[in-house]
Design a protein around this motif. Sequence first.
Motif, PDB file in Angstrom:
ATOM      1  N   ALA A  40       0.834  -1.198   0.000  1.00  0.00           N
ATOM      2  CA  ALA A  40       0.000   0.000   0.000  1.00  0.00           C
ATOM      3  C   ALA A  40       0.871   1.252   0.000  1.00  0.00           C
ATOM      4  CB  ALA A  40      -0.945  -0.003   1.205  1.00  0.00           C
ATOM      5  N   GLN A  41       1.925   1.230   0.790  1.00  0.00           N
ATOM      6  CA  GLN A  41       2.832   2.384   0.813  1.00  0.00           C
ATOM      7  C   GLN A  41       3.578   2.516  -0.504  1.00  0.00           C
ATOM      8  OE1 GLN A  41       3.005   4.814   3.056  1.00  0.00           O
ATOM      9  NE2 GLN A  41       4.373   5.804   1.575  1.00  0.00           N
ATOM     10  N   ALA A  42       3.931   1.401  -1.115  1.00  0.00           N
ATOM     11  CA  ALA A  42       4.596   1.452  -2.420  1.00  0.00           C
ATOM     12  C   ALA A  42       3.689   2.122  -3.457  1.00  0.00           C
ATOM     13  CB  ALA A  42       4.978   0.054  -2.871  1.00  0.00           C
ATOM     14  N   LEU A  43       2.395   1.827  -3.394  1.00  0.00           N
ATOM     15  CA  LEU A  43       1.451   2.463  -4.314  1.00  0.00           C
ATOM     16  C   LEU A  43       1.344   3.954  -4.038  1.00  0.00           C
ATOM     17  CD1 LEU A  43      -1.258  -0.341  -4.280  1.00  0.00           C
ATOM     18  CD2 LEU A  43       0.159   0.299  -6.228  1.00  0.00           C
ATOM     19  N   ARG A  44       1.345   4.335  -2.759  1.00  0.00           N
ATOM     20  CA  ARG A  44       1.289   5.763  -2.423  1.00  0.00           C
ATOM     21  C   ARG A  44       2.551   6.491  -2.892  1.00  0.00           C
ATOM     22  NH1 ARG A  44      -0.750   3.409   2.426  1.00  0.00           N
ATOM     23  NH2 ARG A  44      -3.003   3.766   2.583  1.00  0.00           N
ATOM     24  N   THR A  45       3.693   5.846  -2.779  1.00  0.00           N
ATOM     25  CA  THR A  45       4.953   6.450  -3.213  1.00  0.00           C
ATOM     26  C   THR A  45       4.952   6.680  -4.714  1.00  0.00           C
ATOM     27  OG1 THR A  45       6.116   5.415  -1.369  1.00  0.00           O
ATOM     28  CG2 THR A  45       7.455   6.156  -3.242  1.00  0.00           C
ATOM     29  N   GLY A  46       4.328   5.766  -5.439  1.00  0.00           N
ATOM     30  CA  GLY A  46       4.136   5.958  -6.870  1.00  0.00           C
ATOM     31  C   GLY A  46       5.254   5.425  -7.735  1.00  0.00           C
ATOM     32  N   ALA A  47       5.176   5.783  -9.027  1.00  0.00           N
ATOM     33  CA  ALA A  47       6.080   5.269 -10.057  1.00  0.00           C
ATOM     34  C   ALA A  47       5.942   3.760 -10.175  1.00  0.00           C
ATOM     35  CB  ALA A  47       7.524   5.669  -9.780  1.00  0.00           C
ATOM     36  N   VAL A  48       4.748   3.247  -9.913  1.00  0.00           N
ATOM     37  CA  VAL A  48       4.478   1.814  -9.983  1.00  0.00           C
ATOM     38  C   VAL A  48       3.136   1.572 -10.665  1.00  0.00           C
ATOM     39  CG1 VAL A  48       5.825   1.287  -7.902  1.00  0.00           C
ATOM     40  CG2 VAL A  48       3.361   1.729  -7.720  1.00  0.00           C
ATOM     41  N   VAL A  49       2.924   0.312 -11.020  1.00  0.00           N
ATOM     42  CA  VAL A  49       1.655  -0.148 -11.583  1.00  0.00           C
ATOM     43  C   VAL A  49       1.204  -1.376 -10.805  1.00  0.00           C
ATOM     44  CG1 VAL A  49       0.647  -1.362 -13.569  1.00  0.00           C
ATOM     45  CG2 VAL A  49       1.894   0.765 -13.911  1.00  0.00           C
ATOM     46  N   ALA A  50      -0.085  -1.440 -10.489  1.00  0.00           N
ATOM     47  CA  ALA A  50      -0.692  -2.664  -9.977  1.00  0.00           C
ATOM     48  C   ALA A  50      -1.344  -3.355 -11.163  1.00  0.00           C
ATOM     49  CB  ALA A  50      -1.714  -2.354  -8.890  1.00  0.00           C
ATOM     50  N   ALA A  51      -0.709  -4.401 -11.660  1.00  0.00           N
ATOM     51  CA  ALA A  51      -1.167  -5.096 -12.859  1.00  0.00           C
ATOM     52  C   ALA A  51      -1.907  -6.369 -12.441  1.00  0.00           C
ATOM     53  CB  ALA A  51       0.013  -5.448 -13.755  1.00  0.00           C
ATOM     54  N   PHE A  52      -3.212  -6.404 -12.705  1.00  0.00           N
ATOM     55  CA  PHE A  52      -4.059  -7.511 -12.293  1.00  0.00           C
ATOM     56  C   PHE A  52      -4.407  -8.424 -13.455  1.00  0.00           C
ATOM     57  CE2 PHE A  52      -4.853  -4.671  -8.772  1.00  0.00           C
ATOM     58  CZ  PHE A  52      -5.153  -5.494  -7.704  1.00  0.00           C
ATOM     59  N   LEU A 148       5.105   1.769 -18.243  1.00  0.00           N
ATOM     60  CA  LEU A 148       5.455   1.640 -16.824  1.00  0.00           C
ATOM     61  C   LEU A 148       6.537   2.637 -16.449  1.00  0.00           C
ATOM     62  CD1 LEU A 148       5.366   0.218 -14.085  1.00  0.00           C
ATOM     63  CD2 LEU A 148       6.830  -1.573 -15.043  1.00  0.00           C
ATOM     64  N   ALA A 149       7.511   2.811 -17.305  1.00  0.00           N
ATOM     65  CA  ALA A 149       8.619   3.730 -17.021  1.00  0.00           C
ATOM     66  C   ALA A 149       8.157   5.188 -16.958  1.00  0.00           C
ATOM     67  CB  ALA A 149       9.706   3.577 -18.075  1.00  0.00           C
ATOM     68  N   LYS A 150       7.006   5.488 -17.542  1.00  0.00           N
ATOM     69  CA  LYS A 150       6.513   6.867 -17.583  1.00  0.00           C
ATOM     70  C   LYS A 150       5.613   7.228 -16.400  1.00  0.00           C
ATOM     71  CE  LYS A 150       6.715   7.256 -22.634  1.00  0.00           C
ATOM     72  NZ  LYS A 150       5.918   7.417 -23.876  1.00  0.00           N
ATOM     73  N   VAL A 151       5.273   6.256 -15.560  1.00  0.00           N
ATOM     74  CA  VAL A 151       4.432   6.560 -14.392  1.00  0.00           C
ATOM     75  C   VAL A 151       5.272   7.345 -13.393  1.00  0.00           C
ATOM     76  CG1 VAL A 151       3.008   5.625 -12.544  1.00  0.00           C
ATOM     77  CG2 VAL A 151       3.076   4.471 -14.771  1.00  0.00           C
ATOM     78  N   PRO A 152       4.867   8.565 -13.034  1.00  0.00           N
ATOM     79  CA  PRO A 152       5.739   9.407 -12.209  1.00  0.00           C
ATOM     80  C   PRO A 152       5.631   9.097 -10.720  1.00  0.00           C
ATOM     81  CG  PRO A 152       3.741  10.601 -12.768  1.00  0.00           C
ATOM     82  CD  PRO A 152       3.658   9.277 -13.485  1.00  0.00           C
ATOM     83  N   PRO A 153       6.612   9.521  -9.953  1.00  0.00           N
ATOM     84  CA  PRO A 153       6.510   9.412  -8.496  1.00  0.00           C
ATOM     85  C   PRO A 153       5.247  10.106  -8.002  1.00  0.00           C
ATOM     86  CG  PRO A 153       8.736  10.012  -9.137  1.00  0.00           C
ATOM     87  CD  PRO A 153       7.899  10.111 -10.382  1.00  0.00           C
ATOM     88  N   GLY A 154       4.651   9.542  -6.967  1.00  0.00           N
ATOM     89  CA  GLY A 154       3.432  10.115  -6.407  1.00  0.00           C
ATOM     90  C   GLY A 154       2.173   9.642  -7.098  1.00  0.00           C
ATOM     91  N   ARG A 155       2.297   8.877  -8.172  1.00  0.00           N
ATOM     92  CA  ARG A 155       1.136   8.356  -8.883  1.00  0.00           C
ATOM     93  C   ARG A 155       1.337   6.874  -9.177  1.00  0.00           C
ATOM     94  NH1 ARG A 155      -0.972  12.833 -13.304  1.00  0.00           N
ATOM     95  NH2 ARG A 155      -1.069  14.614 -11.858  1.00  0.00           N
ATOM     96  N   PHE A 156       0.225   6.167  -9.294  1.00  0.00           N
ATOM     97  CA  PHE A 156       0.279   4.774  -9.725  1.00  0.00           C
ATOM     98  C   PHE A 156      -0.899   4.505 -10.643  1.00  0.00           C
ATOM     99  CE2 PHE A 156      -2.658   4.436  -6.186  1.00  0.00           C
ATOM    100  CZ  PHE A 156      -3.544   3.430  -6.565  1.00  0.00           C
ATOM    101  N   GLU A 157      -0.735   3.506 -11.487  1.00  0.00           N
ATOM    102  CA  GLU A 157      -1.795   3.085 -12.382  1.00  0.00           C
ATOM    103  C   GLU A 157      -2.228   1.665 -12.042  1.00  0.00           C
ATOM    104  OE1 GLU A 157      -0.774   3.527 -16.500  1.00  0.00           O
ATOM    105  OE2 GLU A 157      -0.384   5.693 -16.307  1.00  0.00           O
ATOM    106  N   VAL A 158      -3.444   1.314 -12.458  1.00  0.00           N
ATOM    107  CA  VAL A 158      -3.938  -0.053 -12.373  1.00  0.00           C
ATOM    108  C   VAL A 158      -4.154  -0.554 -13.791  1.00  0.00           C
ATOM    109  CG1 VAL A 158      -5.874  -1.528 -11.713  1.00  0.00           C
ATOM    110  CG2 VAL A 158      -5.010   0.174 -10.100  1.00  0.00           C
ATOM    111  N   TRP A 159      -3.614  -1.727 -14.071  1.00  0.00           N
ATOM    112  CA  TRP A 159      -3.811  -2.376 -15.367  1.00  0.00           C
ATOM    113  C   TRP A 159      -4.536  -3.690 -15.132  1.00  0.00           C
ATOM    114  CZ3 TRP A 159       1.885  -2.090 -17.602  1.00  0.00           C
ATOM    115  CH2 TRP A 159       2.225  -0.739 -17.811  1.00  0.00           C
TER     116      TRP A 159
END
Length: 200
Positions: A40-52, A148-159
Amino acid sequence: MLLSRRSLLLNATLVTAAPAGLSFHRSAAGADLLATPDLAQALRTGAVVAAFRHAYAPGTFDPPGFTLEQCATQRNLDDAGRAQAGRIGAWFAAQGLQPSAVRSSPWCRCLETATLAFGTVERWDALGSVRAGTDAASSQVAALRQALAKVPPGRFEVWISHQFTLSALLGESTASGEGLVLRATPGGGPPTLLGRLPPA
């Protein structure tokens, strides 16, 4: 192309989900524990994707001659899958996690998973089901790594995608409704897997 609950092709009923139920690892005493690192903290930190991988859809492959624009010709979520999708969204809401974008494969079971969990979804062909080892698969994997490389810090995407696509991207298998928290690897190699969000 944006799809909302009202424009979803499937005539699905939104299942009221029990929140806060997405568990990670369970101790012997039965208490829910977050994986390490805290996802959860990793998602808040951002620059990540939760790929389901999409929620549960009975069967294995789509019927012969299926059509992407006709959900009735495809393998789709059942009531258990719709409930699972609702629980995924409920967990994110309970954590106060708001994705900056929700992207989905054009297959109906993925669009329905994304819509039931998060509301509005962007249909993205790069998340479509792939055949491993093909030129199309290589092209899709490259597009996913670049995004994925373009997702900035502080944001995350869901795929929301498919087992074959996520396996082509990372080399890992996934269960229905399971999520992989991914961070781009410098140099454009396979993403770094920070942890798994097990099926709700």
